[in-house]
Design an enzyme around this catalytic site. Structure first.
Site, short mmCIF file in Angstrom:
data_model
loop_
_atom_site.label_atom_id
_atom_site.label_comp_id
_atom_site.label_asym_id
_atom_site.label_seq_id
_atom_site.Cartn_x
_atom_site.Cartn_y
_atom_site.Cartn_z
N CYS A 95 9.74 -14.34 57.54
CA CYS A 95 8.66 -13.65 56.84
C CYS A 95 9.11 -12.40 56.07
O CYS A 95 9.73 -12.54 55.02
CB CYS A 95 7.55 -13.34 57.84
SG CYS A 95 5.94 -13.18 57.06
N HIS A 197 6.83 -17.76 62.12
CA HIS A 197 7.13 -16.90 63.28
C HIS A 197 7.12 -17.86 64.46
O HIS A 197 8.00 -18.66 64.60
CB HIS A 197 6.05 -15.83 63.48
CG HIS A 197 5.95 -14.85 62.37
ND1 HIS A 197 6.60 -13.65 62.39
CD2 HIS A 197 5.26 -14.89 61.22
CE1 HIS A 197 6.32 -12.98 61.28
NE2 HIS A 197 5.51 -13.70 60.56
N1 GLN Z 1 4.16 -7.81 54.95
C1 GLN Z 1 4.56 -9.09 54.47
C2 GLN Z 1 3.42 -9.94 53.96
O1 GLN Z 1 2.29 -9.65 54.29
C3 GLN Z 1 5.31 -9.82 55.57
C4 GLN Z 1 4.43 -10.17 56.72
C5 GLN Z 1 5.20 -10.62 57.93
O2 GLN Z 1 6.39 -10.43 58.06
N2 GLN Z 1 4.49 -11.21 58.85
O3 GLN Z 1 3.63 -10.91 53.24
#
Ligand code: GLN
Length: 245
Positions: A95, A197
């Site tokens: 992510c 994740h």
């Molecule tokens: N902040 C980033 C987004 O919203 C990554 C989110 C995350 O790592 N879960 O796309």
């Protein structure tokens, strides 16, 4: 045998149970009599440590933490991380970490965070008024034929690959890179960028073993064989997610 696992920015980039990935890697190494040594590498650790790692992992974060990490990557560790990936150190980047390795990430408030440019992609958030991509996800990857991989995604950013052939997988259910072109993640050298994740590794043991096998081959030679592990519980967890969707 020992395997050094570099866990980048665990205090900042570890939002949705990403540490489960470290637990899964360590578990599968120990089961095979291989000693995992986990190195937490955050802002205050020396950048050179990255080059001593056999596997690198970095999880996701909210935009705020991404801005802090970005400063350290830009001024300090980014060059070393790039070098490790380009030289084929196996890595998993989830992510926010995945977004950093592209050309740039445009955050929800419009801030542009320049990326390391290792992966040929860019990411843009459509802003706070548009829904985030949230939920369980099922994907299929040519690297792991005959199985479905599962995880959980939660991201505002939409990622676009320069070429869809670079994708790690195809989305069966969920959003993946952008909710439009059915691509999920990227596979480059021995590294995976992904929105899963999950944590992704406990539910998808084949991916853990891919990283472990590559790490062992780089360190101990090509012929290194992986002892089989009974994946009964992992498969039950995976089937449960698949049946639920
Ligand atoms: N902040 C980033 C987004 O919203 C990554 C989110 C995350 O790592 N879960 O796309």
């Amino acid at each position: 045998m020992t395997i050094n696992i570099g866990w980048l920015y665990p205090d900042l980039m570890s939002t949705y149970g990403d540490r489960g990935n470290i637990i899964a890697l360590s578990y599968r190494l120990k089961k095979r009599g291989i000693k995992p040594i986990v190195h937490k590498i955050s802002v205050h650790e020396p950048k050179e440590l990255i080059l001593k790692m056999d596997i690198i992992f970095m999880g996701g974060a909210q935009d705020k933490q991404q801005e802090i990490v970005n400063i350290d990557l830009k001024n300090n560790k980014g060059k070393y991380l790039k070098e490790a990936i380009v030289h084929g150190v196996p890595g998993l980047f989830v992510c926010g970490a995945y977004q950093f390795l592209g050309k740039y990430y445009k955050a929800a408030d419009g801030t542009i965070i320049e990326g390391l440019g290792v992966f040929d992609l860019y990411t843009e958030s459509p802003g706070l008024k548009v829904s985030r991509c949230i939920g369980n996800i099922i994907i299929e990857s040519k690297l792991f034929p005959k199985i479905k991989l599962v995880g959980f995604e939660n991201h505002g950013g939409r990622t676009y690959l320069s070429d869809q052939k670079l994708a790690f997988a195809k989305v069966i259910k969920g959003f993946g890179n952008n909710g439009e072109d059915l691509t999920e993640g990227i596979f480059y050298k021995n590294s995976f960028g992904t929105y899963l994740h999950g944590p992704i590794l406990p539910k998808n043991p084949e991916l853990s073993d891919y990283l472990i096998k590559k790490a062992l081959e780089r360190k101990y030679g090509k012929g290194t064989k992986l002892k089989k592990i009974n994946n009964r519980w992992e498969n039950i967890a995976r089937s449960w997610v698949i049946n639920k969707l």
